[in-house]
Design a protein around this motif. Structure first.
Motif, PDB file in Angstrom:
ATOM      1  N   THR A 282       0.840  -1.147   0.093  1.00 47.64           N
ATOM      2  CA  THR A 282       0.020  -0.072   0.187  1.00 47.64           C
ATOM      3  C   THR A 282       0.857   1.245   0.037  1.00 47.64           C
ATOM      4  OG1 THR A 282      -1.682  -1.096   0.941  1.00 47.64           O
ATOM      5  CG2 THR A 282      -1.607   1.328   1.243  1.00 47.64           C
ATOM      6  N   ILE A 283       1.871   1.348   0.787  1.00 46.50           N
ATOM      7  CA  ILE A 283       2.592   2.636   0.874  1.00 46.50           C
ATOM      8  C   ILE A 283       3.710   2.722  -0.531  1.00 46.50           C
ATOM      9  CG2 ILE A 283       4.737   3.386   2.057  1.00 46.50           C
ATOM     10  CD1 ILE A 283       3.813   1.919   4.589  1.00 46.50           C
ATOM     11  N   MET A 284       4.136   1.681  -0.864  1.00 48.60           N
ATOM     12  CA  MET A 284       4.814   1.909  -1.963  1.00 48.60           C
ATOM     13  C   MET A 284       3.964   2.083  -3.410  1.00 48.60           C
ATOM     14  SD  MET A 284       7.663   1.491  -0.794  1.00 48.60           S
ATOM     15  CE  MET A 284       8.621   1.602  -2.321  1.00 48.60           C
ATOM     16  N   GLN A 285       2.674   1.891  -3.359  1.00 48.24           N
ATOM     17  CA  GLN A 285       1.884   2.385  -4.329  1.00 48.24           C
ATOM     18  C   GLN A 285       1.714   3.813  -4.252  1.00 48.24           C
ATOM     19  OE1 GLN A 285      -1.765   0.150  -3.942  1.00 48.24           O
ATOM     20  NE2 GLN A 285      -1.441  -0.987  -5.629  1.00 48.24           N
ATOM     21  N   ALA A 286       1.473   4.493  -3.116  1.00 49.14           N
ATOM     22  CA  ALA A 286       1.481   5.878  -2.765  1.00 49.14           C
ATOM     23  C   ALA A 286       2.829   6.602  -3.091  1.00 49.14           C
ATOM     24  CB  ALA A 286       0.971   6.346  -1.428  1.00 49.14           C
ATOM     25  N   VAL A 287       3.749   5.866  -2.715  1.00 48.62           N
ATOM     26  CA  VAL A 287       5.153   6.517  -3.045  1.00 48.62           C
ATOM     27  C   VAL A 287       5.502   6.606  -4.546  1.00 48.62           C
ATOM     28  CG1 VAL A 287       7.698   5.739  -2.837  1.00 48.62           C
ATOM     29  CG2 VAL A 287       6.388   5.756  -0.909  1.00 48.62           C
ATOM     30  N   SER A 288       5.126   5.514  -5.318  1.00 48.26           N
ATOM     31  CA  SER A 288       4.996   5.459  -6.703  1.00 48.26           C
ATOM     32  C   SER A 288       4.409   6.691  -7.463  1.00 48.26           C
ATOM     33  CB  SER A 288       4.701   3.952  -7.259  1.00 48.26           C
ATOM     34  OG  SER A 288       3.275   4.062  -7.376  1.00 48.26           O
ATOM     35  N   CYS A 289       3.462   7.147  -6.734  1.00 47.74           N
ATOM     36  CA  CYS A 289       2.727   8.226  -7.276  1.00 47.74           C
ATOM     37  C   CYS A 289       3.051   9.579  -6.494  1.00 47.74           C
ATOM     38  CB  CYS A 289       1.179   7.899  -7.430  1.00 47.74           C
ATOM     39  SG  CYS A 289       0.673   6.832  -8.803  1.00 47.74           S
ATOM     40  N   GLY A 290       4.016   9.575  -5.623  1.00 48.40           N
ATOM     41  CA  GLY A 290       4.448  10.682  -5.178  1.00 48.40           C
ATOM     42  C   GLY A 290       3.029  11.437  -4.146  1.00 48.40           C
ATOM     43  N   LYS A 291       2.299  10.571  -3.279  1.00 47.10           N
ATOM     44  CA  LYS A 291       1.298  10.862  -2.768  1.00 47.10           C
ATOM     45  C   LYS A 291       1.731  10.814  -1.136  1.00 47.10           C
ATOM     46  CE  LYS A 291      -1.102  11.966  -6.275  1.00 47.10           C
ATOM     47  NZ  LYS A 291      -1.295  13.734  -6.658  1.00 47.10           N
ATOM     48  N   PRO A 292       1.385  11.734  -0.324  1.00 46.31           N
ATOM     49  CA  PRO A 292       1.701  11.706   0.856  1.00 46.31           C
ATOM     50  C   PRO A 292       0.185  10.700   1.761  1.00 46.31           C
ATOM     51  CG  PRO A 292       0.409  13.776   0.457  1.00 46.31           C
ATOM     52  CD  PRO A 292       0.640  13.345  -0.801  1.00 46.31           C
ATOM     53  N   MET A 293       0.547  10.372   2.989  1.00 42.99           N
ATOM     54  CA  MET A 293      -0.399   9.175   3.563  1.00 42.99           C
ATOM     55  C   MET A 293      -0.862   9.609   4.992  1.00 42.99           C
ATOM     56  SD  MET A 293       1.739   6.153   1.996  1.00 42.99           S
ATOM     57  CE  MET A 293       3.260   7.406   1.756  1.00 42.99           C
ATOM     58  N   VAL A 294      -2.010   9.075   5.441  1.00 45.95           N
ATOM     59  CA  VAL A 294      -2.171   8.920   6.632  1.00 45.95           C
ATOM     60  C   VAL A 294      -2.179   7.403   7.148  1.00 45.95           C
ATOM     61  CG1 VAL A 294      -3.826   9.180   8.689  1.00 45.95           C
ATOM     62  CG2 VAL A 294      -3.385  11.015   7.143  1.00 45.95           C
ATOM     63  N   LEU A 295      -1.513   6.847   7.861  1.00 38.78           N
ATOM     64  CA  LEU A 295      -1.136   5.349   8.002  1.00 38.78           C
ATOM     65  C   LEU A 295      -1.486   4.996   9.165  1.00 38.78           C
ATOM     66  CD1 LEU A 295       2.240   4.948   6.229  1.00 38.78           C
ATOM     67  CD2 LEU A 295      -0.062   4.494   5.136  1.00 38.78           C
ATOM     68  N   VAL A 296      -2.623   3.796   9.147  1.00 33.05           N
ATOM     69  CA  VAL A 296      -2.903   3.459  10.641  1.00 33.05           C
ATOM     70  C   VAL A 296      -2.729   1.850  10.678  1.00 33.05           C
ATOM     71  CG1 VAL A 296      -5.110   2.916  11.989  1.00 33.05           C
ATOM     72  CG2 VAL A 296      -4.895   4.780  10.223  1.00 33.05           C
ATOM     73  N   PRO A 297      -1.543   1.669  11.278  1.00 30.09           N
ATOM     74  CA  PRO A 297      -1.140   0.365  11.282  1.00 30.09           C
ATOM     75  C   PRO A 297      -1.917  -0.822  12.037  1.00 30.09           C
ATOM     76  CG  PRO A 297       0.377   1.703  12.786  1.00 30.09           C
ATOM     77  CD  PRO A 297      -0.652   2.447  11.961  1.00 30.09           C
ATOM     78  N   ILE A 298      -1.868  -1.901  11.650  1.00 34.82           N
ATOM     79  CA  ILE A 298      -2.626  -2.804  12.453  1.00 34.82           C
ATOM     80  C   ILE A 298      -2.012  -3.158  13.797  1.00 34.82           C
ATOM     81  CG2 ILE A 298      -3.351  -5.504  12.722  1.00 34.82           C
ATOM     82  CD1 ILE A 298      -3.124  -5.464   9.577  1.00 34.82           C
ATOM     83  N   PRO A 299      -2.812  -3.186  15.113  1.00 28.68           N
ATOM     84  CA  PRO A 299      -2.263  -3.116  16.289  1.00 28.68           C
ATOM     85  C   PRO A 299      -1.520  -4.517  16.375  1.00 28.68           C
ATOM     86  CG  PRO A 299      -4.478  -2.491  16.544  1.00 28.68           C
ATOM     87  CD  PRO A 299      -4.268  -2.962  15.039  1.00 28.68           C
ATOM     88  N   ASN A 300      -0.262  -4.387  16.972  1.00 28.06           N
ATOM     89  CA  ASN A 300       0.416  -5.317  17.340  1.00 28.06           C
ATOM     90  C   ASN A 300       1.257  -6.323  16.023  1.00 28.06           C
ATOM     91  OD1 ASN A 300      -0.116  -5.617  20.018  1.00 28.06           O
ATOM     92  ND2 ASN A 300      -1.878  -7.070  19.906  1.00 28.06           N
ATOM     93  N   HIS A 301       1.154  -5.377  14.950  1.00 24.80           N
ATOM     94  CA  HIS A 301       1.670  -5.993  13.881  1.00 24.80           C
ATOM     95  C   HIS A 301       2.915  -5.052  13.653  1.00 24.80           C
ATOM     96  CE1 HIS A 301       2.266  -7.002   9.655  1.00 24.80           C
ATOM     97  NE2 HIS A 301       1.162  -7.784   9.435  1.00 24.80           N
ATOM     98  N   THR A 302       4.088  -5.744  13.927  1.00 26.34           N
ATOM     99  CA  THR A 302       5.534  -5.019  14.127  1.00 26.34           C
ATOM    100  C   THR A 302       5.695  -4.546  12.563  1.00 26.34           C
ATOM    101  OG1 THR A 302       6.694  -7.045  14.039  1.00 26.34           O
ATOM    102  CG2 THR A 302       6.268  -5.853  16.337  1.00 26.34           C
TER     103      THR A 302
END
Length: 373
Positions: A282-302
């Motif tokens: 997901t992050i790399m898709q946004a990176v490939s298009c140069g878009k900033p993100m709000v990321l909500v990681p899955i709890p306990n998912h290191t």
């Protein structure tokens, strides 16, 4: 892996997937041949958090037997299919099967180190796993003939915290950039994409969910927030339900909710801010298009936590804990990104660097080279 498989199929190569869980439906919908293998996956609680204790209870000692079952399944599959090269997407069983049968194997990987959350109840086991797992898993990864990491080279590496590369892999490893179906520069212009979906020039927020169990809790909260979203912004939500046509979504005022958007990259290119989990793809898709993100990681998912912190460290994202996720906190993070234009500028800078890479082409090139040996 789908972009790689699609390109190889178009180029005349024969491709077969071996996978399990949610990926089975996705591969079938793409019309690609598939063999199901035994399942080994994390369990999630009702709030979408990784249930570490239950995962350990459920798979603990059994994990070894399940991996052996996977290896046996992979061996049968490889013997039947007789490939020239094996491509492993973070699957140890695939590597073992390929090497037992004397075949070259290329590993796609973005996390070398497996970490257990360091809560009080899990502190002892986390220390044990952290101490032993890297050494053991590192030895298994090093059986690969080549390791291709779908991330950017320094100083723009997102998953830096997860990339403690074992010494035996240093000469085999290569950072190849984002693996995406289409490079952003090959997509239609943002204005054309917005027109296609009936969107105007107001700031556009795109929320993307997957279809896994871990998404459901956050998805329910997001749908409620969406119904009361500020009118000076537009919101598009993809619920991650493949197979449902984009036209069946809800469209009202400044809100669009779709069961599934076939070309998420188009919407990412058109948006001003993307909101989603902190999976590496997901992050790399946004990176490939140069878009900033709000990321909500899955709890306990290191891994996701490390990814979110890595993106935040680069200045291209804001990390928001699920426990703090509500209308007020989400809008605050979105407005911070929109008002402090440094996030957009930095994301565009990283995206410009990402456009230099053709990860899919690089993997196909490596596969072809091994097949000719």
């Amino acid at each position: 892996m789908y972009p790689i498989a699609k390109k190889m199929s178009r180029d005349g190569s024969s491709v077969l997937f071996s996978t399990y869980g949610d990926a089975i439906g996705l591969v079938r919908r793409e019309g690609l041949p598939i063999v199901e293998s035994p399942t080994l996956a994390l369990d999630f609680g009702g709030n979408g958090a990784v249930d570490v204790r239950w995962s350990l209870v459920k798979y603990g000692a059994r994990a070894v037997f399940t991996i052996l079952e996977q290896v046996a399944s992979e061996i049968r599959c490889i013997r039947t299919y007789s490939p020239d090269v094996v491509l492993s997407d973070t699957r140890i069983s695939t590597i073992l099967a390929a090497k037992i049968l004397g075949l070259p194997v290329i590993l796609i990987l973005n996390q070398f180190q497996v970490l257990v959350p360091r809560g009080r109840r899990l502190l002892t086991i986390s220390r044990l796993v952290d101490a032993g797992a890297l050494a053991l898993i590192g030895r298994l990864w090093s059986l690969s003939d080549r390791v291709m990491i779908p991330d950017l080279p320094p100083p723009f590496t997102v998953s830096l915290l997860n990339l403690q590369v074992p010494s035996g892999l240093l000469k085999k490893a290569e950072l190849i950039g984002p693996i995406v179906e289409k490079r952003c520069q090959d997509l239609p212009e943002s204005e054309e994409i917005r027109k296609k979906y009936g969107l105007d020039d107001r700031p556009l927020v795109f929320v993307s969910f997957g279809g896994s169990q871990a998404e459901e809790f956050l998805k329910e909260k997001m749908v409620k927030i969406a119904m009361d979203f500020p009118r000076d912004m537009q919101l598009v939500v993809s619920l991650g339900q493949p197979g449902n046509h984009v036209g069946r979504g809800l469209s009202t005022g400044n809100l669009r909710v779709y069961p599934w958007i076939p070309s998420q990259l188009e919407m990412i290119k058109a948006c001003d801010v993307m909101v989603g989990r902190a999976g590496h793809s997901t992050i790399m898709q946004a990176v490939s298009c140069g878009k900033p993100m709000v990321l909500v990681p899955i709890p306990n998912h290191t891994e996701q936590l490390s990814n979110a912190l890595g993106a935040q460290r680069l200045g291209i994202a804001r990390a928001l804990r699920q426990e703090e996720f509500n209308r007020t906190s989400l809008l605050s993070e979105i407005k911070t990104i929109l008002e402090f234009r440094s996030y957009g500028r930095r994301a565009a800078e990283v995206g410009g660097f990402a456009q230099r890479f053709d990860a899919v082409g690089r993997v196909v090139e490596a596969v072809t080279a091994f097949a000719r040996k």
